[in-house]
Design an enzyme around this catalytic site. Sequence first.
Site, PDB file in Angstrom:
ATOM      1  N   GLY A  77     -15.076   5.900  11.774  1.00  0.00           N
ATOM      2  CA  GLY A  77     -14.225   5.472  10.677  1.00  0.00           C
ATOM      3  C   GLY A  77     -12.743   5.638  10.962  1.00  0.00           C
ATOM      4  O   GLY A  77     -12.341   5.765  12.122  1.00  0.00           O
ATOM      5  N   HIS A  83     -11.002  -0.653  16.867  1.00  0.00           N
ATOM      6  CA  HIS A  83     -12.364  -0.794  16.338  1.00  0.00           C
ATOM      7  C   HIS A  83     -12.659  -2.255  15.973  1.00  0.00           C
ATOM      8  O   HIS A  83     -13.747  -2.773  16.230  1.00  0.00           O
ATOM      9  CB  HIS A  83     -12.540   0.050  15.072  1.00  0.00           C
ATOM     10  N   LYS A 195     -11.566   3.005  25.822  1.00  0.00           N
ATOM     11  CA  LYS A 195     -10.642   4.135  25.625  1.00  0.00           C
ATOM     12  C   LYS A 195     -11.378   5.451  25.846  1.00  0.00           C
ATOM     13  O   LYS A 195     -10.835   6.388  26.407  1.00  0.00           O
ATOM     14  CB  LYS A 195     -10.043   4.102  24.219  1.00  0.00           C
TER      15      LYS A 195
HETATM   16  N1  ATP Z   1      -7.705   1.773  21.118  1.00  0.00           N
HETATM   17  C1  ATP Z   1      -8.992   1.418  21.169  1.00  0.00           C
HETATM   18  N2  ATP Z   1      -9.338   0.215  21.672  1.00  0.00           N
HETATM   19  C2  ATP Z   1     -10.645  -0.154  21.733  1.00  0.00           C
HETATM   20  N3  ATP Z   1     -11.671   0.622  21.318  1.00  0.00           N
HETATM   21  C3  ATP Z   1     -11.365   1.824  20.806  1.00  0.00           C
HETATM   22  C4  ATP Z   1     -10.030   2.284  20.706  1.00  0.00           C
HETATM   23  N4  ATP Z   1     -10.041   3.521  20.160  1.00  0.00           N
HETATM   24  C5  ATP Z   1     -11.331   3.827  19.929  1.00  0.00           C
HETATM   25  N5  ATP Z   1     -12.129   2.820  20.322  1.00  0.00           N
HETATM   26  C6  ATP Z   1     -13.584   2.804  20.299  1.00  0.00           C
HETATM   27  O1  ATP Z   1     -14.052   2.782  18.976  1.00  0.00           O
HETATM   28  C7  ATP Z   1     -15.326   3.409  18.922  1.00  0.00           C
HETATM   29  C8  ATP Z   1     -15.301   4.428  17.828  1.00  0.00           C
HETATM   30  O2  ATP Z   1     -14.377   5.432  18.185  1.00  0.00           O
HETATM   31  P1  ATP Z   1     -13.775   6.475  17.176  1.00  0.00           P
HETATM   32  O3  ATP Z   1     -14.222   6.130  15.803  1.00  0.00           O
HETATM   33  O4  ATP Z   1     -13.967   7.837  17.688  1.00  0.00           O
HETATM   34  O5  ATP Z   1     -12.236   6.085  17.202  1.00  0.00           O
HETATM   35  P2  ATP Z   1     -11.067   6.753  17.957  1.00  0.00           P
HETATM   36  O6  ATP Z   1      -9.837   6.033  17.565  1.00  0.00           O
HETATM   37  O7  ATP Z   1     -11.426   6.877  19.398  1.00  0.00           O
HETATM   38  O8  ATP Z   1     -11.011   8.136  17.280  1.00  0.00           O
HETATM   39  P3  ATP Z   1     -10.702   9.524  17.921  1.00  0.00           P
HETATM   40  O9  ATP Z   1      -9.264   9.689  17.668  1.00  0.00           O
HETATM   41  O10 ATP Z   1     -11.609  10.367  17.129  1.00  0.00           O
HETATM   42  O11 ATP Z   1     -11.084   9.539  19.357  1.00  0.00           O
HETATM   43  C9  ATP Z   1     -15.561   4.051  20.296  1.00  0.00           C
HETATM   44  O12 ATP Z   1     -16.413   3.195  21.048  1.00  0.00           O
HETATM   45  C10 ATP Z   1     -14.173   4.083  20.866  1.00  0.00           C
HETATM   46  O13 ATP Z   1     -14.149   4.060  22.279  1.00  0.00           O
HETATM   47  N1  BAL Z   2     -13.787   8.820  20.126  1.00  0.00           N
HETATM   48  C1  BAL Z   2     -14.520   9.990  20.504  1.00  0.00           C
HETATM   49  C2  BAL Z   2     -14.971  10.792  19.337  1.00  0.00           C
HETATM   50  C3  BAL Z   2     -14.496  12.203  19.336  1.00  0.00           C
HETATM   51  O1  BAL Z   2     -13.465  12.510  19.960  1.00  0.00           O
HETATM   52  O2  BAL Z   2     -15.123  13.059  18.702  1.00  0.00           O
END
Ligand code: ATP
Ligand code: BAL
Length: 330
Positions: A77, A83, A195
């Site tokens: 989320g 995303h 990422k």
């Molecule tokens: N900048 C981005 N570009 C493309 N995909 C992304 C990006 N950031 C996150 N994702 C992908 O979105 C999916 C869900 O990730 P998540 O919800 O943990 O988001 P996040 O932004 O990586 O959050 P966090 O800050 O917790 O790492 C994962 O597959 C993650 O690799």
């Molecule tokens: N995007 C990875 C989730 C985590 O850091 O917990």
Amino acid sequence: MRLHRVARNARPRRDAPAKGQSRVPGKRASLGSPSCPHGALPVILPLPSVHSVPDLRAVIAGWRAQGFSIGFVPTMGALHAGHIALVRQALTRCDRVAASVFVNPAQFAPGEDFDAYPRTLDADAAKLAEAGCHLLYAPTARAMYPDGFSTTVSLKGPALGLESEARPHFFAGVATVVTKLLTQVSPDVAVFGEKDYQQYLVIKRLAADLDLPVAIEAGETVREADGLALSSRNVYLSGQERQRAARLNVILDDFARDLTEGRAVAEAEAAALKAAHETFDAVDYVTARCAQTLEILGPGPADRPTRVLAAVRVGTTRLIDNRAASRPDR
Ligand SMILES: Nc1ncnc2c1ncn2[C@@H]1O[C@H](COP(=O)(O)OP(=O)(O)OP(=O)(O)O)[C@@H](O)[C@H]1O
Ligand code: BAL
Ligand SMILES: CC(C)(CO)[C@@H](O)C(=O)[O-]
């Protein structure tokens, strides 16, 4: 079945293929016109959302009965454009796309930011509807981890090192929840962001090792104008920290360029590490690895497809990022 409909302004859905004409994963589907037939007028469309495994399975069974292929994007989320790019990628591959929002307690250690993690479910639903996603699956913690839950997926291979050094609990929590989500949704294609490159490799390996009938795809990292990778945790950064955070992309870009130009791994890595230590409050790792297995490379010029990866701390916020760094002839 409880199916919640969230009415949102969104562009209209694409026409679904007739029964028996589902798009086949592996072939790029024809999308038709993305333009709005109603001109500039907003169109109110619902985003169905479910919160339990039986309700999810009822929707999935309905889609399967109509011959639809299914794409899936798991998230925690606080959705951003990264995303949404994954959702759009899944929409190009499958007839129906579900996204999950679940802040998975099992991948946070005590003292990590589980409680502080941003939770913005209504805004997430609006963004998913706007993107053309067909279903939001937001299970409760109890639905995912009922009383007596006792099973964990254990990992080796690409899960060893890097993120596991700083977060030893992390990949077991991710692998367990992703195995559950993939089993519950039973998609044809699931899309994960580059990422979290190590996570993507771990899940690709997991799906192959456990014979899960799903294609695991990677989506490119979406970045801010100054190169900072979008991340839900970027909201933790103060203004001054946000400026410093953008240096991570520059350091990795320089590191990758050094390697593609044939500079020895040991030298290029030392330079990138030095720059990271000068910029950030702590450095967990800055390293070049085999792009397929994450094995450590020899000290000379990279002799196989390579990925540079980093995890650093700016204030109390932990940032990760990575880039491809393969020499054109390898
Ligand atoms: N900048 C981005 N570009 C493309 N995909 C992304 C990006 N950031 C996150 N994702 C992908 O979105 C999916 C869900 O990730 P998540 O919800 O943990 O988001 P996040 O932004 O990586 O959050 P966090 O800050 O917790 O790492 C994962 O597959 C993650 O690799
Ligand atoms: N995007 C990875 C989730 C985590 O850091 O917990
Ligand atoms: C894959 C995932 C949704 C599992 O909780 C999470 O680790 C994430 O958002 O990257």
